[in-house]
Design a protein around this motif. Structure first.
Motif, PDB file in Angstrom:
ATOM      1  N   ALA A  75       0.825  -1.213   0.000  1.00 58.13           N
ATOM      2  CA  ALA A  75       0.000   0.000   0.000  1.00 58.13           C
ATOM      3  C   ALA A  75       0.857   1.260   0.000  1.00 58.13           C
ATOM      4  N   TYR A  76       2.020   1.209   0.676  1.00 57.33           N
ATOM      5  CA  TYR A  76       2.871   2.388   0.777  1.00 57.33           C
ATOM      6  C   TYR A  76       3.753   2.558  -0.458  1.00 57.33           C
ATOM      7  N   ALA A  77       4.125   1.449  -1.098  1.00 56.58           N
ATOM      8  CA  ALA A  77       5.006   1.512  -2.264  1.00 56.58           C
ATOM      9  C   ALA A  77       4.351   2.223  -3.441  1.00 56.58           C
ATOM     10  N   ARG A  78       3.034   2.368  -3.409  1.00 56.38           N
ATOM     11  CA  ARG A  78       2.340   3.050  -4.505  1.00 56.38           C
ATOM     12  C   ARG A  78       2.377   4.570  -4.361  1.00 56.38           C
ATOM     13  N   LEU A  79       2.813   5.066  -3.211  1.00 57.92           N
ATOM     14  CA  LEU A  79       2.868   6.514  -3.008  1.00 57.92           C
ATOM     15  C   LEU A  79       3.955   7.148  -3.889  1.00 57.92           C
ATOM     16  N   PRO A  80       3.774   8.402  -4.276  1.00 55.47           N
ATOM     17  CA  PRO A  80       4.842   9.082  -5.028  1.00 55.47           C
ATOM     18  C   PRO A  80       6.113   9.185  -4.192  1.00 55.47           C
ATOM     19  N   ARG A  81       7.262   9.067  -4.871  1.00 55.48           N
ATOM     20  CA  ARG A  81       8.549   9.076  -4.167  1.00 55.48           C
ATOM     21  C   ARG A  81       9.297  10.373  -4.423  1.00 55.48           C
ATOM     22  N   LEU A  82       9.894  10.884  -3.378  1.00 51.23           N
ATOM     23  CA  LEU A  82      10.719  12.076  -3.498  1.00 51.23           C
ATOM     24  C   LEU A  82      12.157  11.656  -3.802  1.00 51.23           C
ATOM     25  N   ALA A  83      13.024  12.655  -3.958  1.00 49.82           N
ATOM     26  CA  ALA A  83      14.402  12.387  -4.355  1.00 49.82           C
ATOM     27  C   ALA A  83      15.094  11.476  -3.342  1.00 49.82           C
ATOM     28  N   TYR A  84      15.856  10.535  -3.874  1.00 48.26           N
ATOM     29  CA  TYR A  84      16.641   9.609  -3.066  1.00 48.26           C
ATOM     30  C   TYR A  84      17.652  10.384  -2.214  1.00 48.26           C
ATOM     31  N   LEU A  85      17.849   9.916  -0.980  1.00 50.55           N
ATOM     32  CA  LEU A  85      18.814  10.546  -0.079  1.00 50.55           C
ATOM     33  C   LEU A  85      20.018   9.631   0.115  1.00 50.55           C
ATOM     34  N   ASP A  86      21.199  10.167  -0.101  1.00 49.75           N
ATOM     35  CA  ASP A  86      22.437   9.421   0.118  1.00 49.75           C
ATOM     36  C   ASP A  86      22.853   9.632   1.570  1.00 49.75           C
ATOM     37  N   VAL A  87      22.726   8.594   2.394  1.00 50.00           N
ATOM     38  CA  VAL A  87      22.987   8.729   3.825  1.00 50.00           C
ATOM     39  C   VAL A  87      23.925   7.624   4.294  1.00 50.00           C
ATOM     40  N   PRO A  88      24.653   7.843   5.398  1.00 49.22           N
ATOM     41  CA  PRO A  88      25.425   6.760   6.023  1.00 49.22           C
ATOM     42  C   PRO A  88      24.499   5.821   6.784  1.00 49.22           C
ATOM     43  N   ASP A  89      25.077   4.878   7.530  1.00 45.81           N
ATOM     44  CA  ASP A  89      24.246   3.946   8.302  1.00 45.81           C
ATOM     45  C   ASP A  89      23.230   4.739   9.131  1.00 45.81           C
ATOM     46  N   PRO A  90      21.946   4.445   8.982  1.00 48.02           N
ATOM     47  CA  PRO A  90      20.887   5.316   9.524  1.00 48.02           C
ATOM     48  C   PRO A  90      20.664   5.193  11.033  1.00 48.02           C
ATOM     49  N   ARG A  91      21.530   5.792  11.808  1.00 48.89           N
ATOM     50  CA  ARG A  91      21.298   5.926  13.242  1.00 48.89           C
ATOM     51  C   ARG A  91      20.254   7.031  13.479  1.00 48.89           C
ATOM     52  N   ALA A  92      19.891   7.243  14.731  1.00 45.73           N
ATOM     53  CA  ALA A  92      18.822   8.195  15.042  1.00 45.73           C
ATOM     54  C   ALA A  92      19.145   9.603  14.553  1.00 45.73           C
ATOM     55  N   ALA A  93      20.394  10.049  14.740  1.00 40.12           N
ATOM     56  CA  ALA A  93      20.774  11.396  14.304  1.00 40.12           C
ATOM     57  C   ALA A  93      20.716  11.515  12.786  1.00 40.12           C
ATOM     58  N   VAL A  94      21.125  10.466  12.091  1.00 36.99           N
ATOM     59  CA  VAL A  94      21.063  10.463  10.627  1.00 36.99           C
ATOM     60  C   VAL A  94      19.612  10.537  10.160  1.00 36.99           C
ATOM     61  N   LEU A  95      18.741   9.819  10.843  1.00 42.97           N
ATOM     62  CA  LEU A  95      17.322   9.827  10.482  1.00 42.97           C
ATOM     63  C   LEU A  95      16.713  11.213  10.690  1.00 42.97           C
ATOM     64  N   ARG A  96      17.069  11.870  11.774  1.00 40.99           N
ATOM     65  CA  ARG A  96      16.546  13.220  12.020  1.00 40.99           C
ATOM     66  C   ARG A  96      17.017  14.198  10.951  1.00 40.99           C
ATOM     67  N   LYS A  97      18.290  14.107  10.582  1.00 40.80           N
ATOM     68  CA  LYS A  97      18.810  15.002   9.544  1.00 40.80           C
ATOM     69  C   LYS A  97      18.142  14.695   8.196  1.00 40.80           C
ATOM     70  N   ALA A  98      17.933  13.414   7.895  1.00 39.93           N
ATOM     71  CA  ALA A  98      17.290  13.042   6.639  1.00 39.93           C
ATOM     72  C   ALA A  98      15.876  13.593   6.565  1.00 39.93           C
TER      73      ALA A  98
END
Length: 225
Positions: free
Chosen positions: A186-209
């Motif tokens: 159901a979620y994969a059908r939603l429109p997608r925004l630009a891909y984000l190039d991120v390091p291993d997604p820790r909590a701080a990385v997720l907040r910045k993303a």
């Protein structure tokens, strides 16, 4: 004499860098860019707003999302872009790399619900023969297990949340595999925004993303040397 490493008569290609600027800060960023590089010509194109400076520098300002019938308001393209980027739209983020994952629902650049975790997948090896084949099978099994686990965590975070767009990031192949899982259909059908190039997604990385996904993407090309 020409500098070492540069052919005579040729200038080095301009360097390029990318930054994310919140809509409310965009006018100030443009003002500082002009102060550093000289008078600006502004072009409003399909790919975004382009700033062309007197010294040869340029910057492409791209909105985080299309206007979708809700255009930004203002007297000029920069003001309209800043207004568009400041609209409170909601996003689902799915960031995954071999070393971990981060899933979140965000609005106005702020995480509203999230989950991060570690799911390690071994890197490739140069070993050959049967040991290489065993390693490849083990790595494939690890990746499959990670994809399924992350998809389930995403389902739990997304369930009951309302958001307009999906934002994938990290390892493109892994993110695509996660979004292909039946539990996220159901979620994969939603429109997608630009891909984000991120390091291993820790909590701080997720907040910045989350903040970056709701900001104007600015690609600066410095003047040629």
């Amino acid at each position: 004499m020409p500098h070492s490493g540069s052919p005579a008569g040729r200038s080095a290609p301009p360097s390029s860098r990318t930054a994310f600027v919140a809509g409310l800060r965009l006018a100030g960023w443009v003002e500082r860019f002009g102060a550093s590089h000289g008078a600006l010509a502004i072009e409003d194109n399909d790919d975004g707003v382009r700033l062309l400076a007197a010294d040869g520098a340029s910057a492409l300002l791209q909105p985080p999302w299309r206007n979708d019938g809700r255009p930004g308001r203002g007297p000029g393209p920069v003001e309209r872009l800043a207004s568009l980027a400041s609209q409170p739209r909601s996003l689902g983020l799915l960031l995954v790399r071999r070393g971990g994952y981060g899933v979140a629902v965000a609005s106005e650049g702020v995480v509203r619900a999230s989950k991060t975790g570690s799911k390690y997948v071994q890197s490739r090896t140069a070993a050959g023969g049967q040991s290489q084949q065993r390693f490849a099978r083990r790595r494939s099994n690890q990746a499959d297990a990670m994809v399924e686990a992350v998809a389930e965590q995403a389902r739990l975070v997304f369930n009951g949340q309302v958001f307009e767009y999906l934002v994938p990031g990290g390892d493109r192949a892994l993110a695509d595999q996660v979004l292909e899982q039946p539990v996220l259909k159901a979620y994969a059908r939603l429109p997608r925004l630009a891909y984000l190039d991120v390091p291993d997604p820790r909590a701080a990385v997720l907040r910045k993303a989350a903040a970056d996904a709701c900001a104007v993407r600015v690609t600066v090309n410095d003047p040629p040397v």
